[in-house]
Write a protein that holds these residues in place. Structure first.
Motif, short mmCIF file in Angstrom:
data_model
loop_
_atom_site.label_atom_id
_atom_site.label_comp_id
_atom_site.label_asym_id
_atom_site.label_seq_id
_atom_site.Cartn_x
_atom_site.Cartn_y
_atom_site.Cartn_z
N ASP A 59 5.87 69.24 65.82
CA ASP A 59 6.68 68.60 66.88
C ASP A 59 5.75 67.69 67.68
O ASP A 59 4.89 68.16 68.43
CB ASP A 59 7.28 69.70 67.76
N VAL A 60 5.90 66.39 67.52
CA VAL A 60 4.90 65.44 68.02
C VAL A 60 5.28 64.78 69.35
O VAL A 60 4.59 63.86 69.79
CB VAL A 60 4.59 64.35 66.96
N ASP A 65 10.99 73.41 76.63
CA ASP A 65 11.81 74.25 75.76
C ASP A 65 13.22 74.40 76.31
O ASP A 65 14.19 74.38 75.57
CB ASP A 65 11.16 75.63 75.60
N ASP A 66 13.31 74.56 77.64
CA ASP A 66 14.63 74.75 78.27
C ASP A 66 15.11 73.39 78.78
O ASP A 66 14.50 72.82 79.70
CB ASP A 66 14.47 75.74 79.43
N PRO A 67 16.20 72.86 78.22
CA PRO A 67 16.64 71.52 78.63
C PRO A 67 16.94 71.41 80.13
O PRO A 67 16.82 70.32 80.71
CB PRO A 67 17.91 71.28 77.82
N ALA A 68 17.28 72.53 80.78
CA ALA A 68 17.54 72.48 82.23
C ALA A 68 16.30 72.05 83.00
O ALA A 68 16.38 71.55 84.13
CB ALA A 68 18.03 73.85 82.71
N GLN A 69 15.14 72.25 82.37
CA GLN A 69 13.87 71.92 83.02
C GLN A 69 13.72 70.41 83.26
O GLN A 69 13.02 69.99 84.18
CB GLN A 69 12.72 72.45 82.15
N TYR A 70 14.40 69.59 82.43
CA TYR A 70 14.28 68.14 82.63
C TYR A 70 14.86 67.71 83.98
O TYR A 70 14.35 66.80 84.62
CB TYR A 70 14.98 67.38 81.49
N VAL A 324 2.85 73.19 77.28
CA VAL A 324 3.36 72.57 76.06
C VAL A 324 4.56 73.38 75.58
O VAL A 324 4.79 74.50 76.04
CB VAL A 324 2.27 72.48 74.96
N LYS A 325 5.33 72.83 74.65
CA LYS A 325 6.49 73.55 74.14
C LYS A 325 6.03 74.70 73.24
O LYS A 325 4.94 74.65 72.67
CB LYS A 325 7.40 72.60 73.37
N ALA A 326 6.86 75.70 73.09
CA ALA A 326 6.53 76.85 72.23
C ALA A 326 6.17 76.38 70.82
O ALA A 326 5.28 76.95 70.17
CB ALA A 326 7.69 77.83 72.20
N SER A 327 6.83 75.31 70.36
CA SER A 327 6.55 74.77 69.02
C SER A 327 5.14 74.21 68.92
O SER A 327 4.66 73.92 67.83
CB SER A 327 7.57 73.68 68.70
N GLN A 328 4.49 74.03 70.08
CA GLN A 328 3.18 73.37 70.09
C GLN A 328 2.07 74.31 70.54
O GLN A 328 0.97 73.87 70.85
CB GLN A 328 3.24 72.14 71.03
N GLY A 329 2.36 75.59 70.61
CA GLY A 329 1.34 76.56 70.98
C GLY A 329 1.57 77.11 72.37
O GLY A 329 2.70 77.17 72.86
N SER A 330 0.48 77.51 73.03
CA SER A 330 0.63 78.22 74.30
C SER A 330 -0.15 77.57 75.44
O SER A 330 -0.26 78.14 76.51
CB SER A 330 0.16 79.67 74.12
#
Ligand SMILES: *[C@@H]1O[C@H](CO)[C@@H](O)[C@H](O)[C@H]1NC(C)=O
Ligand SMILES: *[C@@H]1O[C@H](CO)[C@@H](O)[C@H](O)[C@H]1NC(C)=O
Ligand SMILES: *[C@@H]1O[C@H](CO)[C@@H](O)[C@H](O)[C@H]1NC(C)=O
Ligand SMILES: *[C@@H]1O[C@H](CO)[C@@H](O)[C@H](O)[C@H]1NC(C)=O
Ligand SMILES: *[C@@H]1O[C@H](CO)[C@@H](O)[C@H](O)[C@H]1NC(C)=O
Ligand SMILES: *[C@@H]1O[C@H](CO)[C@@H](O)[C@H](O)[C@H]1NC(C)=O
Ligand SMILES: *[C@@H]1O[C@H](CO)[C@@H](O)[C@H](O)[C@H]1NC(C)=O
Ligand SMILES: *[C@@H]1O[C@H](CO)[C@@H](O)[C@H](O)[C@H]1NC(C)=O
Length: 381
Positions: A59-60, A65-70, A324-330
């Motif tokens: 995921d580049v 992760d949570d769209p509400a965060q935007y 970072v997003k969960a897809s990108q590590g921690s």
């Protein structure tokens, strides 16, 4: 199967045509080797997966992760992660411009009221766009921006279409029409990229090539254009040298040395002018304007566009507070952890008629639409 798919689609469209209350519903598109997810809030991209050199999907793009965060981000850090920015991207000096005989003032939402950034206090990133078309590989969001909103003259109707195809490519197209008055229109996409998907905390070891970027638009201490245009090549303008990416070089060679990004800043936050080769059209989108290879993933992005400039920002303002997003590590997004790429026209061109860019930035009911086109190809070595 087919009819239930159609039924679902029509229901969705009808919902969006009547209500703006589900701006964070995710929608995805895919093709072989690529997929992307979007939300109507800011018509923004929230994820984009392509395969790395080991065939692992990565995921580049940055996001949450949570769209509400935007929505919360807009109220706090306001990163503009992945959104469309407008009605006028980047900065307008003093929030002031003149069209014909009329001087207009738009909200000065940055630098203590000294300039407008990305369309004012509520830009296109902070609106819930309407989903107008969606199939497996393509999605279109539309926004009706009423006359006078944020102080801009005239109503503007915009459609942004994102399409993915194979071999892995993302195409963005933004078409805006001025419905009744002459008005500035300059849109862009504000996608934060990390082509290594945060296997390393920064992009400094990555390689960047901007073959047409012979010049930059000079800026003052608050990043407003001064009117001057500088060569990145001229030896006597030594501060410009770090920004010379006309041949491929590692990003740290520029980002760690350039201080042409406002007061107290080191990094890249510049509008690179795309001087296409002689005899090609000024809007020629057939040759790459940017190529970027990740040292970690081996992913190369090749960007083509019809725009006259690329605003690049090497994330010097990130400081390890946004995860970072969960897809990108921690980890967290560190300084120089990303590169924002905004294909757009010459920034604050509406205040610099001497640049001759008016036809590309001011549109009326009898002018052609504003059309931004860009494609991003993803390959591995
Ligand atoms: C957009 O939609 C989100 C989610 O429904 C909502 O929280 C937000 O207030 C809306 N924003 C605007 C500007 O309408
Ligand atoms: C996109 O691809 C990734 C990696 O294969 C996968 O994990 C993800 O679920 C896909 N997203 C969608 C919406 O299909
Ligand atoms: C904004 O940044 C701060 C750190 O400066 C962080 O604690 C906070 O979670 C961020 N807010 C959002 C909505 O991301
Ligand atoms: C970190 O960056 C955020 C913006 O991304 C900013 O709001 C915050 O004040 C910064 N924190 C520090 C300690 O610099
Ligand atoms: C700057 O903006 C203010 C407030 O809108 C306006 O009164 C003033 O004329 C502007 N100055 C210039 C130099 O445009
Ligand atoms: C999806 O929509 C796009 C844009 O309208 C179109 O070009 C494409 O052919 C459509 N794809 C499919 C699979 O229907
Ligand atoms: C850059 O590459 C060098 C050599 O491989 C390595 O030692 C260094 O840690 C890398 N730096 C970053 C920021 O990735
Ligand atoms: C810009 O970079 C290219 C490639 O490295 C080099 O040939 C050229 O001399 C550079 N310009 C200056 C002024 O250093």
């Amino acid at each position: 199967m087919k009819s239930s798919f159609l039924f679902g689609l029509l229901t969705t469209v009808a919902t969006f045509a009547t209500a703006n209350d589900d701006g964070i519903q995710p929608y995805s598109i895919y093709a072989y080797g690529i997929n992307a997810t979007f939300i109507p809030y800011g018509a923004r991209v929230t994820s984009l997966y392509v395969h790395d050199k080991n065939n692992t999907p990565r995921d580049v793009v940055l996001g949450y992760d949570d769209p509400a965060q935007y929505v919360k981000d807009t109220a706090t850090n306001h990163t503009y992660f992945g959104s469309v920015v407008g009605r006028y991207a980047n900065r307008i000096r003093n929030g002031t411009f003149t069209i014909g005989d009329t001087e207009y003032h738009v909200p000065t939402n940055e630098h203590g009221g000294q300039n407008t950034l990305h369309g004012g206090s509520q830009g296109y990133d902070d609106r819930n766009w309407t989903l107008t078309a969606h199939n497996t590989s393509s999605i279109t969001f539309s926004l009706m921006d009423p006359s006078g909103y944020q102080g801009f003259p005239g109503a503007v109707l915009t459609h942004v279409t994102y399409t993915v195809s194979s071999p892995p490519r993302l195409t963005t197209r933004i078409v805006s029409v001025s419905l009744d008055s002459y008005t500035p229109i300059m849109l862009s996409t504000h996608i934060y990229w990390n082509l290594g998907a945060f296997q390393s905390p920064t992009i400094l070891n990555d390689t960047l090539h901007l073959p047409f970027a012979d010049r930059i638009i000079d800026i003052d201490s608050i990043l407003d254009p001064t009117g001057a245009l500088s060569s990145v090549r001229l030896p006597w303008q030594s501060p410009s040298l770090p920004l010379n990416f006309t041949e491929p070089k590692q990003i740290h060679e520029g980002a760690l040395y350039s201080q042409q990004c406002g007061d107290g800043c080191t990094g890249i936050d510049n509008a690179f002018i795309l001087d296409r080769p002689p005899y090609s059209s000024t809007e020629d989108a057939s040759a790459p304007a940017l190529q970027w290879t990740s040292a970690d993933s081996g992913i190369t992005m090749t960007l083509k566009t019809n725009q006259q400039s690329l605003q690049l920002y090497s994330c010097g303002g990130q400081n390890g507070t946004i995860p970072v997003k969960a897809s990108q590590g921690s980890g967290y997004v560190e300084k120089y952890g990303c590169l924002v790429i905004e294909p757009q026209q010459w920034i604050d061109g509406i205040n610099h008629p001497e640049w001759g860019q008016n036809d590309r930035q001011v549109f009326g009911p009898d002018s052609p639409p504003q059309v931004l086109w860009a494609s991003y190809d993803f390959t591995t070595n």
